[in-house]
Design a protein around this motif. Structure first.
Motif, PDB file in Angstrom:
ATOM      1  N   UNK A 182       1.008  -1.268  -0.153  1.00 18.31           N
ATOM      2  CA  UNK A 182       0.039  -0.062   0.010  1.00 18.31           C
ATOM      3  C   UNK A 182       0.816   1.209   0.239  1.00 18.31           C
ATOM      4  N   UNK A 183       2.133   1.086   0.157  1.00 16.92           N
ATOM      5  CA  UNK A 183       2.961   2.394   0.273  1.00 16.92           C
ATOM      6  C   UNK A 183       3.699   2.356  -1.031  1.00 16.92           C
ATOM      7  N   UNK A 184       5.196   2.389  -0.859  1.00 20.03           N
ATOM      8  CA  UNK A 184       5.910   2.514  -2.284  1.00 20.03           C
ATOM      9  C   UNK A 184       6.378   1.036  -2.606  1.00 20.03           C
ATOM     10  N   UNK A 185       5.996  -0.017  -2.011  1.00 21.32           N
ATOM     11  CA  UNK A 185       6.403  -1.401  -2.352  1.00 21.32           C
ATOM     12  C   UNK A 185       7.777  -1.643  -1.912  1.00 21.32           C
ATOM     13  N   UNK A 186       8.525  -0.839  -1.003  1.00 28.69           N
ATOM     14  CA  UNK A 186       9.830  -1.244  -0.690  1.00 28.69           C
ATOM     15  C   UNK A 186       9.837  -2.438   0.306  1.00 28.69           C
ATOM     16  N   UNK A 187      10.570  -3.461   0.174  1.00 31.52           N
ATOM     17  CA  UNK A 187      10.759  -4.566   1.168  1.00 31.52           C
ATOM     18  C   UNK A 187      12.189  -4.471   1.671  1.00 31.52           C
ATOM     19  N   UNK A 188      12.253  -4.944   3.029  1.00 26.64           N
ATOM     20  CA  UNK A 188      13.181  -5.176   3.965  1.00 26.64           C
ATOM     21  C   UNK A 188      13.643  -6.385   4.019  1.00 26.64           C
ATOM     22  N   UNK A 189      14.984  -6.722   3.926  1.00 26.26           N
ATOM     23  CA  UNK A 189      15.231  -8.175   4.273  1.00 26.26           C
ATOM     24  C   UNK A 189      16.557  -8.180   4.886  1.00 26.26           C
ATOM     25  N   UNK A 190      16.889  -9.680   5.324  1.00 22.90           N
ATOM     26  CA  UNK A 190      18.280  -9.901   6.092  1.00 22.90           C
ATOM     27  C   UNK A 190      19.182 -10.461   4.980  1.00 22.90           C
ATOM     28  N   UNK A 191      20.159  -9.876   5.204  1.00 17.76           N
ATOM     29  CA  UNK A 191      21.189 -10.396   4.054  1.00 17.76           C
ATOM     30  C   UNK A 191      21.518 -11.898   4.431  1.00 17.76           C
ATOM     31  N   UNK A 192      22.073 -12.881   3.691  1.00 15.98           N
ATOM     32  CA  UNK A 192      22.630 -13.905   3.871  1.00 15.98           C
ATOM     33  C   UNK A 192      23.959 -13.950   4.516  1.00 15.98           C
ATOM     34  N   UNK A 193      24.761 -13.176   4.198  1.00 15.63           N
ATOM     35  CA  UNK A 193      25.885 -12.812   4.915  1.00 15.63           C
ATOM     36  C   UNK A 193      25.957 -12.767   6.521  1.00 15.63           C
ATOM     37  N   UNK A 194      24.735 -12.173   6.904  1.00 15.85           N
ATOM     38  CA  UNK A 194      24.701 -11.787   8.328  1.00 15.85           C
ATOM     39  C   UNK A 194      24.324 -13.172   8.842  1.00 15.85           C
ATOM     40  N   UNK A 195      23.599 -14.093   8.413  1.00 15.95           N
ATOM     41  CA  UNK A 195      23.078 -14.957   9.224  1.00 15.95           C
ATOM     42  C   UNK A 195      23.896 -16.324   8.981  1.00 15.95           C
ATOM     43  N   UNK A 196      24.830 -16.222   8.015  1.00 11.86           N
ATOM     44  CA  UNK A 196      25.655 -17.397   7.526  1.00 11.86           C
ATOM     45  C   UNK A 196      25.925 -18.058   8.593  1.00 11.86           C
ATOM     46  N   UNK A 197      26.708 -17.746   9.669  1.00 16.41           N
ATOM     47  CA  UNK A 197      27.385 -18.514  10.729  1.00 16.41           C
ATOM     48  C   UNK A 197      26.411 -19.198  11.382  1.00 16.41           C
ATOM     49  N   UNK A 198      25.222 -18.489  11.683  1.00 17.54           N
ATOM     50  CA  UNK A 198      23.998 -19.080  12.254  1.00 17.54           C
ATOM     51  C   UNK A 198      23.506 -20.285  11.556  1.00 17.54           C
ATOM     52  N   UNK A 199      23.458 -20.285  10.377  1.00 16.79           N
ATOM     53  CA  UNK A 199      23.122 -21.269   9.502  1.00 16.79           C
ATOM     54  C   UNK A 199      23.943 -22.620   9.546  1.00 16.79           C
ATOM     55  N   UNK A 200      25.234 -22.402   9.548  1.00 17.62           N
ATOM     56  CA  UNK A 200      26.242 -23.382   9.710  1.00 17.62           C
ATOM     57  C   UNK A 200      26.339 -24.100  10.947  1.00 17.62           C
ATOM     58  N   UNK A 201      26.481 -23.447  12.036  1.00 19.63           N
ATOM     59  CA  UNK A 201      26.242 -23.990  13.394  1.00 19.63           C
ATOM     60  C   UNK A 201      24.851 -24.648  13.656  1.00 19.63           C
ATOM     61  N   UNK A 202      23.773 -24.323  13.080  1.00 19.74           N
ATOM     62  CA  UNK A 202      22.570 -25.137  13.454  1.00 19.74           C
ATOM     63  C   UNK A 202      22.297 -26.077  12.528  1.00 19.74           C
ATOM     64  N   UNK A 203      22.844 -26.153  11.335  1.00 16.21           N
ATOM     65  CA  UNK A 203      22.436 -27.144  10.344  1.00 16.21           C
ATOM     66  C   UNK A 203      23.563 -28.203  10.116  1.00 16.21           C
TER      67      UNK A 203
END
Length: 330
Positions: A182-203
């Motif tokens: 309903x606004x300008x359509x902009x989306x926010x997102x989390x960068x993969x590089x920011x959560x990469x260590x969390x993914x590796x340690x969990x998976x």
């Protein structure tokens, strides 16, 4: 008046909740690893789902996974949430049948306005998958957040949270955390590089499709990605009607680094089921459910009661005469 209000209520309840507003419709079968709930998520490493942390559910709905008669749900057994980013990993109670995987990229995303990204989402609780094209918003340099602007009519809506953002190499570089059509359509997102260590340690395992196919007398090559916390060497083995082509399997040469993508080439003699085991709990089943058709033996014909293998009437009569003669001879 009451009937009119009731009709309006029923229409509102039955109206489908679509995905990305004004987006491009996508076939879920082409993205079997994408799941829906009140958000969107991506299956990785067999039975884990990546999504936004604010999406709090007890199950996910499989839409494009194989072997599903329409949408079906799988329960969530564990939720691992990132410390500060709006990102979480959910473990599923079962391993969906997925023949295509979206791989992850830790490539640095710059402020290059020429880069075009596709975002994917089911939107709210619907099962309609849409995509839209976006580009970098302004001169944004946050190490965690990546803001994107739409370059088409497609607009992200809240139910697209957790959906993958894919670069031109078809790799996931970020995850949608919020959008407002309903606004300008902009989306926010989390960068993969920011959560990469969390993914590796969990998976700490392989990320891979769980099913595949290979025709009799042919070979096929699949890609897998290492989401191990440390470099790994190959330990794969096969069972059933497949063979591993070691010379053409890059996973079997040297160490595989975290987030590296490598290949396995397998062949089948008869086109029957075979299993490639990457490591404990991580397998790819080829030609699932196909086996040799065994023809039951033809039953032998029933013996003829008038002759052949059994004594007929004349045989019994002859036997009786012989017995009588023996008795008179005595």
């Amino acid at each position: 008046m009451k009937k009119t209000l009731l009709s309006i209520s029923l229409m509102a309840m039955s109206a489908p909740t679509f995905a990305i507003q004004n987006g491009t419709p996508e076939s879920p079968a082409n993205f079997p690893s994408l799941v829906t709930m009140n958000c969107t998520g991506t299956i990785i490493a067999g039975n884990w789902v990546m999504t936004a942390k604010h999406c709090n559910e007890q199950s996910v709905t499989l839409v494009g996974a194989k072997g599903q008669n329409g949408a079906s749900t799988v329960a969530i057994t564990k939720q691992e949430k990132h410390g500060d980013a709006d990102f979480a990993l959910w473990q599923l109670s079962d391993i969906p049948q997925v023949d295509k995987s979206l791989f992850l990229s830790t490539e640095s995303v710059t402020n290059d306005k020429e880069q075009i990204f596709n975002i994917y989402g089911f939107g709210q609780t619907g099962t309609h998958l849409n995509s839209a094209q976006y580009q970098i918003h302004g001169n944004y340099n946050s190490p965690e957040i990546l803001d994107l602007d739409p370059i088409t009519d497609g607009r992200g809506v809240p139910g697209d949270s957790g959906g993958p953002i894919v670069n031109s190499n078809k790799k996931v570089i970020a995850f949608t955390t919020g959008g407002n059509a309903e606004t300008d359509g902009k989306v926010a997102s989390v960068r993969m590089t920011y959560v990469s260590d969390f993914i590796l340690s969990t998976i700490n395992a392989w990320h891979h499709p769980t099913i595949g196919s290979v025709a009799a007398g042919q070979s096929t090559t699949i890609e897998v990605q290492s989401l191990h916390a440390n470099p790994v060497t190959d330990t794969a083995f096969r069972t059933g009607d497949i063979e591993i082509d070691v010379a053409n399997s890059s996973c079997m040469t040297g160490q595989v680094q975290p987030f590296d993508i490598c290949t396995y080439t397998v062949s089948s003699k008869n086109g029957y089921e075979g299993v490639l085991t990457l490591e404990d709990g991580h397998t790819v089943t080829f030609n699932k459910g196909k086996s040799e058709v065994i023809t039951p033996p033809t039953p032998e014909p029933a013996p003829d009661s008038s002759g052949g293998g059994a004594l007929g009437f004349l045989g019994l009569l002859g036997l009786g005469l012989v017995t009588l003669r023996r008795q008179f001879a005595r």
